[in-house]
Design a protein around this motif. Sequence first.
Motif, PDB file in Angstrom:
ATOM      1  N   UNK A   1      63.626  11.830  50.653  1.00 17.33           N
ATOM      2  CA  UNK A   1      64.381  10.562  51.174  1.00 17.33           C
ATOM      3  C   UNK A   1      65.795  10.597  51.013  1.00 17.33           C
ATOM      4  N   UNK A   2      66.097  11.687  50.054  1.00 18.11           N
ATOM      5  CA  UNK A   2      67.696  11.664  49.839  1.00 18.11           C
ATOM      6  C   UNK A   2      68.243  10.955  48.674  1.00 18.11           C
ATOM      7  N   UNK A   3      67.244  10.393  47.992  1.00 19.61           N
ATOM      8  CA  UNK A   3      67.608   9.664  46.712  1.00 19.61           C
ATOM      9  C   UNK A   3      67.506  10.608  45.312  1.00 19.61           C
ATOM     10  N   UNK A   4      68.468  11.534  45.459  1.00 15.25           N
ATOM     11  CA  UNK A   4      68.204  12.446  44.320  1.00 15.25           C
ATOM     12  C   UNK A   4      68.292  11.834  42.873  1.00 15.25           C
ATOM     13  N   UNK A   5      69.091  10.709  42.603  1.00 14.39           N
ATOM     14  CA  UNK A   5      69.257  10.284  41.384  1.00 14.39           C
ATOM     15  C   UNK A   5      68.038   9.708  40.754  1.00 14.39           C
ATOM     16  N   UNK A   6      67.343   8.801  41.812  1.00  9.76           N
ATOM     17  CA  UNK A   6      66.307   8.107  41.642  1.00  9.76           C
ATOM     18  C   UNK A   6      64.938   9.084  41.337  1.00  9.76           C
ATOM     19  N   UNK A   7      65.036   9.943  42.228  1.00  7.67           N
ATOM     20  CA  UNK A   7      64.107  11.087  41.843  1.00  7.67           C
ATOM     21  C   UNK A   7      64.011  11.713  40.588  1.00  7.67           C
ATOM     22  N   UNK A   8      65.263  12.237  39.963  1.00  7.69           N
ATOM     23  CA  UNK A   8      65.300  12.632  38.759  1.00  7.69           C
ATOM     24  C   UNK A   8      64.953  11.673  37.581  1.00  7.69           C
ATOM     25  N   UNK A   9      65.376  10.448  38.025  1.00  7.10           N
ATOM     26  CA  UNK A   9      65.328   9.314  36.847  1.00  7.10           C
ATOM     27  C   UNK A   9      63.608   9.239  36.848  1.00  7.10           C
TER      28      UNK A   9
ATOM     29  N   UNK B   1      51.309   7.486  27.377  1.00  9.27           N
ATOM     30  CA  UNK B   1      49.473   7.061  27.794  1.00  9.27           C
ATOM     31  C   UNK B   1      48.744   8.238  26.860  1.00  9.27           C
ATOM     32  N   UNK B   2      49.423   9.516  26.791  1.00  7.39           N
ATOM     33  CA  UNK B   2      48.501  10.593  25.975  1.00  7.39           C
ATOM     34  C   UNK B   2      48.524  10.214  24.720  1.00  7.39           C
ATOM     35  N   UNK B   3      49.512   9.814  23.949  1.00  8.77           N
ATOM     36  CA  UNK B   3      49.528   9.252  22.670  1.00  8.77           C
ATOM     37  C   UNK B   3      48.353   7.942  22.574  1.00  8.77           C
TER      38      UNK B   3
ATOM     39  N   UNK C   1      50.759  12.858  39.901  1.00  8.01           N
ATOM     40  CA  UNK C   1      50.927  12.052  40.938  1.00  8.01           C
ATOM     41  C   UNK C   1      52.413  11.355  41.036  1.00  8.01           C
ATOM     42  N   UNK C   2      53.017  10.985  39.557  1.00  9.87           N
ATOM     43  CA  UNK C   2      54.581  10.695  39.516  1.00  9.87           C
ATOM     44  C   UNK C   2      55.416  11.894  39.785  1.00  9.87           C
ATOM     45  N   UNK C   3      54.991  13.249  39.716  1.00 11.29           N
ATOM     46  CA  UNK C   3      55.997  14.104  40.172  1.00 11.29           C
ATOM     47  C   UNK C   3      55.804  14.195  41.766  1.00 11.29           C
ATOM     48  N   UNK C   4      54.925  13.944  42.466  1.00 10.38           N
ATOM     49  CA  UNK C   4      54.590  13.901  43.869  1.00 10.38           C
ATOM     50  C   UNK C   4      55.544  12.800  44.336  1.00 10.38           C
ATOM     51  N   UNK C   5      55.695  11.551  43.801  1.00  7.99           N
ATOM     52  CA  UNK C   5      56.347  10.589  44.154  1.00  7.99           C
ATOM     53  C   UNK C   5      57.844  10.890  43.741  1.00  7.99           C
ATOM     54  N   UNK C   6      58.257  11.630  42.818  1.00  9.31           N
ATOM     55  CA  UNK C   6      59.723  12.148  42.678  1.00  9.31           C
ATOM     56  C   UNK C   6      60.113  12.882  43.755  1.00  9.31           C
ATOM     57  N   UNK C   7      59.016  13.792  44.242  1.00  7.22           N
ATOM     58  CA  UNK C   7      59.438  14.777  45.410  1.00  7.22           C
ATOM     59  C   UNK C   7      59.546  14.074  46.548  1.00  7.22           C
TER      60      UNK C   7
ATOM     61  N   UNK D   1      61.740   9.443  33.248  1.00 10.44           N
ATOM     62  CA  UNK D   1      61.333   8.408  32.801  1.00 10.44           C
ATOM     63  C   UNK D   1      59.836   8.479  32.798  1.00 10.44           C
ATOM     64  N   UNK D   2      59.178   8.895  33.882  1.00 11.71           N
ATOM     65  CA  UNK D   2      57.643   8.687  34.014  1.00 11.71           C
ATOM     66  C   UNK D   2      57.000  10.022  33.721  1.00 11.71           C
ATOM     67  N   UNK D   3      57.508  11.207  34.253  1.00 12.80           N
ATOM     68  CA  UNK D   3      56.611  12.333  33.830  1.00 12.80           C
ATOM     69  C   UNK D   3      57.062  12.800  32.528  1.00 12.80           C
ATOM     70  N   UNK D   4      58.207  12.289  32.185  1.00 15.94           N
ATOM     71  CA  UNK D   4      58.605  12.526  30.470  1.00 15.94           C
ATOM     72  C   UNK D   4      58.295  11.762  29.440  1.00 15.94           C
ATOM     73  N   UNK D   5      58.296  10.385  29.854  1.00 16.21           N
ATOM     74  CA  UNK D   5      58.118   9.510  28.855  1.00 16.21           C
ATOM     75  C   UNK D   5      56.877   8.737  28.932  1.00 16.21           C
TER      76      UNK D   5
END
Lengths: 110, 165
Positions: B46-54, B67-69, B35-41, B58-62
């Motif tokens: 929408x043209x906000x590349x920096x926010x997408x990669x952030x 949550x899994x931990x 779901x987080x990756x879908x929001x990044x897409x 932050x969400x998919x990576x951290x």
Amino acid sequence: MNQIATQLNPLAGYLILSAFIFAIGLAGALTRRSAIIVLIGIELMLNAANLNFIAFWRFSEHPEALTGIMFAIFSIGVAAAEAAVGLALIIAIYRHYKSANMDDVNSLKG
Amino acid sequence: MNIFFAIIAAVTIAAAVAAMSLRNLVHCALALAVAFAGLAAAYLELGAQFVGFTQILVYVGAVAILVVFAILLTRGSETSPHSVLSAGWLSGILVAVAVLAVLVYAIAKSFVLQNAVPAQPTVTVKQIGEALMTKFVLPLEVVGLLLTAALIGAVIIALKEEGKK
């Protein structure tokens, strides 16, 4: 007129998507017993708000002001801090009550 | 309303529903990452590349890993024999449906949908960095302080309770 604008404007699609994600997160946070799922629901609601910020920035008349992007970036930072503290609290509660279910944490219930 | 947005919206909503409804908590965490990756897409669309990669960092990576931990540390991966729903689940569903109905009604009646669609804005990382270092430097410092305090606080909360060994 209103109906046509709703169908043609891409902003409406993003706002509806955001509303659905918010409602799904709210439903999960209100109905599940596991504290971790409640926290995940809160994260989904925060993300829905971020999507609104970005969508309004994209379709605003002055996108060069960057306010929507800045708010989303700071919101992501605050959400990361919230997730870290929330999960630490869940681990502390689990150690104390030997359970991570919301229904078992009822010491303050009258 | 193009085909990319339709795919992104369908995947994101399906993953969010799965994250909120699956019984196994590890599966929930994996659906949450989708779901987080879908929001990044959606941000990239929408043209906000920096926010997408952030978002991905932050969400998919951290956050998903955190949550899994937490799930593994609290033995949440064992599927419980009891119901996964809390006592007042019916009223919770009703509240969520009511909130969704109000939001959709407000969006459908909103005047902002009458505005013309502007051209796709282009924003570079250089512009964002300059804005962060000039106009938004005070909020940036406050967020840095907040993150430091929150991480120290999280470590202290998760430490062993004294006297319990």
